[in-house]
Motif scaffolding. Structure first.
Motif, PDB file in Angstrom:
ATOM      1  N   HIS A  53      10.317  -0.919   8.072  1.00 10.63           N
ATOM      2  CA  HIS A  53      10.614  -2.157   7.322  1.00 10.63           C
ATOM      3  C   HIS A  53      10.611  -1.869   5.838  1.00 10.63           C
ATOM      4  O   HIS A  53      10.208  -0.794   5.407  1.00 10.63           O
ATOM      5  CB  HIS A  53       9.646  -3.282   7.695  1.00 10.63           C
ATOM      6  CG  HIS A  53       8.223  -3.073   7.286  1.00 10.63           C
ATOM      7  ND1 HIS A  53       7.433  -2.077   7.810  1.00 10.63           N
ATOM      8  CD2 HIS A  53       7.428  -3.733   6.397  1.00 10.63           C
ATOM      9  CE1 HIS A  53       6.221  -2.144   7.277  1.00 10.63           C
ATOM     10  NE2 HIS A  53       6.185  -3.139   6.404  1.00 10.63           N
ATOM     11  N   HIS A  55       9.005  -2.809   3.086  1.00 10.74           N
ATOM     12  CA  HIS A  55       7.900  -2.815   2.119  1.00 10.74           C
ATOM     13  C   HIS A  55       7.751  -1.458   1.419  1.00 10.74           C
ATOM     14  O   HIS A  55       7.872  -0.399   2.049  1.00 10.74           O
ATOM     15  CB  HIS A  55       6.584  -3.211   2.804  1.00 10.74           C
ATOM     16  CG  HIS A  55       6.484  -4.689   3.039  1.00 10.74           C
ATOM     17  ND1 HIS A  55       5.631  -5.241   3.958  1.00 10.74           N
ATOM     18  CD2 HIS A  55       7.133  -5.733   2.452  1.00 10.74           C
ATOM     19  CE1 HIS A  55       5.764  -6.566   3.939  1.00 10.74           C
ATOM     20  NE2 HIS A  55       6.663  -6.882   3.034  1.00 10.74           N
ATOM     21  N   HIS A  58       5.981   1.656   2.505  1.00  9.92           N
ATOM     22  CA  HIS A  58       6.562   2.358   3.663  1.00  9.92           C
ATOM     23  C   HIS A  58       7.863   3.077   3.298  1.00  9.92           C
ATOM     24  O   HIS A  58       8.379   3.849   4.089  1.00  9.92           O
ATOM     25  CB  HIS A  58       6.831   1.371   4.806  1.00  9.92           C
ATOM     26  CG  HIS A  58       5.574   0.761   5.359  1.00  9.92           C
ATOM     27  ND1 HIS A  58       5.070   1.077   6.590  1.00  9.92           N
ATOM     28  CD2 HIS A  58       4.697  -0.120   4.813  1.00  9.92           C
ATOM     29  CE1 HIS A  58       3.929   0.402   6.796  1.00  9.92           C
ATOM     30  NE2 HIS A  58       3.699  -0.326   5.731  1.00  9.92           N
ATOM     31  N   HIS A 108       6.510  -9.924  10.463  1.00 10.74           N
ATOM     32  CA  HIS A 108       5.883  -9.387   9.242  1.00 10.74           C
ATOM     33  C   HIS A 108       6.936  -9.377   8.134  1.00 10.74           C
ATOM     34  O   HIS A 108       6.724  -9.884   7.038  1.00 10.74           O
ATOM     35  CB  HIS A 108       5.354  -7.987   9.544  1.00 10.74           C
ATOM     36  CG  HIS A 108       4.769  -7.279   8.360  1.00 10.74           C
ATOM     37  ND1 HIS A 108       3.577  -7.643   7.790  1.00 10.74           N
ATOM     38  CD2 HIS A 108       5.224  -6.208   7.640  1.00 10.74           C
ATOM     39  CE1 HIS A 108       3.320  -6.827   6.765  1.00 10.74           C
ATOM     40  NE2 HIS A 108       4.299  -5.957   6.663  1.00 10.74           N
ATOM     41  N   ASP A 129       4.003  -2.254  10.637  1.00 17.22           N
ATOM     42  CA  ASP A 129       3.006  -3.291  10.334  1.00 17.22           C
ATOM     43  C   ASP A 129       3.123  -4.477  11.290  1.00 17.22           C
ATOM     44  O   ASP A 129       2.764  -5.607  10.927  1.00 17.22           O
ATOM     45  CB  ASP A 129       3.168  -3.779   8.888  1.00 17.22           C
ATOM     46  CG  ASP A 129       2.743  -2.731   7.870  1.00 17.22           C
ATOM     47  OD1 ASP A 129       2.276  -1.656   8.283  1.00 17.22           O
ATOM     48  OD2 ASP A 129       2.892  -2.996   6.662  1.00 17.22           O
TER      49      ASP A 129
HETATM   50 ZN    ZN Z   1       4.476  -4.162   5.486  1.00 18.57          ZN
END
Ligand code: ZN
Length: 254
Positions: A53, A55, A58, A108, A129
């Protein structure tokens, strides 16, 4: 033969390094320097990246890693720079001799995907996550129902699936699990075991789906004791989605 090692990054992120005789992949490299240091010290032949994802913790290392190595980057449909192959649910990613099934797990974030491989009867899941040991991710972009359905979808994978999550959150998750199920000795013992590991610098991960179904309240949305605990505290029905949602909101303020 596949081996998986954690590379620690930031305060509690795990960047997973997957290795076969054809090379290695890293999952969610938020920090390029942590990966470079590890890869250089062990002479690892890194071939690609899997992204769960968008974020930054990451994805922040993708661009710098691509400057240094020739990499194939697989990830979701999002705005992140450096992803070569955009994939979503139902797609298969083939790299270093492994086939990964891509599973959509919004909640998330809306772009969140997970990577699952049957790995010849020893299945592995990289769930970012979405699902953690003892808990699940916060709902930032999706709805609680989307998160519930994503967690439920992952819970239906084979019970011997090894789960490789994006963070070391197990201690705080199990503190909450003890609050939901105060008289559950199994969770109490799991907490003590994890505490020992963490104090000795040993990751609590990977975990297995089978074990998580015993300790993770977010996978126990059909469990009578969890339902009783939640319906006693909140004005909700025993519908699994309502139980899950009330529990996730409780954890947000825990
Ligand atoms: Zn995350």
């Amino acid at each position: 033969m596949l081996s998986i090692q954690p590379i620690k990054a930031f305060s509690d992120n795990y960047i997973w390094l997957i290795t076969t005789n054809e090379g290695s992949l890293v999952v969610d490299p938020g920090d390029a320097s942590a990966v470079i240091e590890y890869v250089e010290s062990k002479n690892i032949d890194i071939k690609g990246i899997l992204i769960t994802h968008h974020h930054f913790d990451h994805t922040g290392g993708i661009v710098d890693l691509k400057k240094k190595y020739e990499l194939d980057v697989f990830g979701p449909f999002n705005e992140v720079d450096g992803i070569d192959h955009r994939v979503n649910g139902g797609d298969t990613v083939s790299a270093i001799g492994i086939d990964f099934q891509v599973i959509d797990v919004p909640g998330h974030t809306l772009d969140h995907i997970a990577f699952f491989s049957e790995n010849k009867g020893d299945p592995v899941l990289f769930c970012g996550d979405t699902l953690f040991s003892g808990g699940c991710g916060r709902v930032f972009e999706g709805t609680f129902e989307q998160m519930f359905l994503s967690v439920k979808r992952l819970s239906e994978l084979p019970s011997n699936t090894k789960m490789y999550c994006g963070h070391e959150y197990t201690i705080s998750n199990l503190k909450f699990a003890k609050e939901v199920l105060p008289s559950d000795n199994f969770i109490d013992n799991a907490f003590k075991e994890v505490e020992k590991k963490i104090n000795n610098g040993i990751p609590s991960l990977p975990t297995t789906l089978e074990y998580e179904k015993l300790i993770n309240p977010f996978l126990k949305f059909n469990d009578d004791e969890v339902i009783a605990s939640i319906t006693n505290k909140f004005n909700v029905s025993n519908d699994p989605n309502e139980i899950f949602t009330a529990m996730r909101k409780w954890k947000d303020n825990f």
